[in-house]
Design a protein around this motif. Sequence first.
Motif, PDB file in Angstrom:
ATOM      1  N   GLU A  31       0.822  -1.218   0.000  1.00  0.00           N
ATOM      2  CA  GLU A  31       0.000   0.000   0.000  1.00  0.00           C
ATOM      3  C   GLU A  31       0.860   1.274   0.000  1.00  0.00           C
ATOM      4  O   GLU A  31       2.024   1.233   0.423  1.00  0.00           O
ATOM      5  CB  GLU A  31      -0.876  -0.026   1.256  1.00  0.00           C
ATOM      6  N   THR A  81       9.736   2.718  -0.819  1.00  0.00           N
ATOM      7  CA  THR A  81      10.869   3.500  -1.325  1.00  0.00           C
ATOM      8  C   THR A  81      11.918   3.665  -0.234  1.00  0.00           C
ATOM      9  O   THR A  81      13.122   3.537  -0.492  1.00  0.00           O
ATOM     10  CB  THR A  81      10.383   4.889  -1.796  1.00  0.00           C
ATOM     11  N   SER A  82      11.448   3.914   0.981  1.00  0.00           N
ATOM     12  CA  SER A  82      12.385   4.125   2.089  1.00  0.00           C
ATOM     13  C   SER A  82      13.239   2.883   2.342  1.00  0.00           C
ATOM     14  O   SER A  82      14.438   2.993   2.617  1.00  0.00           O
ATOM     15  CB  SER A  82      11.614   4.496   3.352  1.00  0.00           C
ATOM     16  N   GLU A 131      12.726  11.503   6.102  1.00  0.00           N
ATOM     17  CA  GLU A 131      11.459  11.610   6.850  1.00  0.00           C
ATOM     18  C   GLU A 131      10.324  12.089   5.944  1.00  0.00           C
ATOM     19  O   GLU A 131       9.157  11.851   6.222  1.00  0.00           O
ATOM     20  CB  GLU A 131      11.603  12.630   7.992  1.00  0.00           C
ATOM     21  N   LYS A 132      10.687  12.802   4.874  1.00  0.00           N
ATOM     22  CA  LYS A 132       9.662  13.386   4.006  1.00  0.00           C
ATOM     23  C   LYS A 132       9.664  12.744   2.627  1.00  0.00           C
ATOM     24  O   LYS A 132       9.424  13.415   1.620  1.00  0.00           O
ATOM     25  CB  LYS A 132       9.886  14.898   3.875  1.00  0.00           C
ATOM     26  N   GLN A 187       8.707  11.399  -0.690  1.00  0.00           N
ATOM     27  CA  GLN A 187       7.495  11.672  -1.484  1.00  0.00           C
ATOM     28  C   GLN A 187       6.934  10.366  -2.048  1.00  0.00           C
ATOM     29  O   GLN A 187       7.683   9.429  -2.303  1.00  0.00           O
ATOM     30  CB  GLN A 187       7.855  12.590  -2.661  1.00  0.00           C
ATOM     31  N   SER A 188       5.614  10.357  -2.275  1.00  0.00           N
ATOM     32  CA  SER A 188       5.003   9.171  -2.882  1.00  0.00           C
ATOM     33  C   SER A 188       5.572   8.949  -4.271  1.00  0.00           C
ATOM     34  O   SER A 188       5.801   9.899  -5.019  1.00  0.00           O
ATOM     35  CB  SER A 188       3.495   9.366  -2.988  1.00  0.00           C
ATOM     36  N   THR A 189       5.780   7.686  -4.572  1.00  0.00           N
ATOM     37  CA  THR A 189       6.310   7.311  -5.885  1.00  0.00           C
ATOM     38  C   THR A 189       5.226   7.450  -6.947  1.00  0.00           C
ATOM     39  O   THR A 189       4.067   7.108  -6.708  1.00  0.00           O
ATOM     40  CB  THR A 189       6.794   5.845  -5.830  1.00  0.00           C
ATOM     41  N   GLY A 247       2.512   2.653  -4.552  1.00  0.00           N
ATOM     42  CA  GLY A 247       1.423   1.963  -3.861  1.00  0.00           C
ATOM     43  C   GLY A 247       0.067   2.613  -3.990  1.00  0.00           C
ATOM     44  O   GLY A 247      -0.963   1.984  -3.731  1.00  0.00           O
ATOM     45  N   SER A 274      12.769  -1.519   9.877  1.00  0.00           N
ATOM     46  CA  SER A 274      12.582  -0.071  10.017  1.00  0.00           C
ATOM     47  C   SER A 274      13.544   0.591   9.044  1.00  0.00           C
ATOM     48  O   SER A 274      14.766   0.482   9.211  1.00  0.00           O
ATOM     49  CB  SER A 274      12.873   0.397  11.445  1.00  0.00           C
TER      50      SER A 274
END
Length: 170
Positions: free
Chosen positions: A14, A20-21, A33-34, A36-38, A64, A149
């Motif tokens: 989802e 990505t992280s 921390e920020k 962006q959505s892929t 996702g 994590s």
Amino acid sequence: MEVDREFKIVTLGEGRVGKTSLAMRYVRGQFNEKEQSTTNANFLEKNIRINETSIKLNIWDTAGQERFRALAPNYYREAKGALLVYDITDKESFWKVVSWVEELKMQADKDISFVIAGNKCDLELDRQIPKEQAIAYAKQIGAAHYSTSAKSGMGVNECFEEIAKLILDK
Ligand code: GTP
């Protein structure tokens, strides 16, 4: 560097769960921390060595968000491994993994190896999915389960290397 094998791996899960992280932490050793959505997908590559074999991992990190849903088959097609990611603080994201598994079993390469990552383990206090439940599910479908994590780095190398090992052993 001479490469003995090359594996295509896909991340699925989802939106906002940390796909990505995880890939960025694994390949570049960084966390944002920020993040962006892929949109569409990202491509990352990493060379690793398992025992005597040098392997190039071609990682397709998919988007996702629902509006990119229809693109996923383009990325999981011909993939030998899938990292299925959920966010331990988001129950819905776990059920999304279950639905990805169903789809991959029907549509993906029949030899595809699965690893499930319960991500954001640094947010243990907000956990919504009991670890035992996730592990039991992974066992049921013959997949490995890792607590990860992308923020702390916990379990990240391990989950990607497990995929490579599973593919190598097939
Ligand atoms: P889509 O591209 O929309 O599919 O999202 P994604 O699954 O790739 O998630 P992404 O890596 O963009 O991360 C979403 C948000 O969660 C970002 O703000 C990240 O910084 C954060 N995040 C990712 N992994 C972790 C983690 O392990 N712990 C914490 N606390 N936050 C995380």
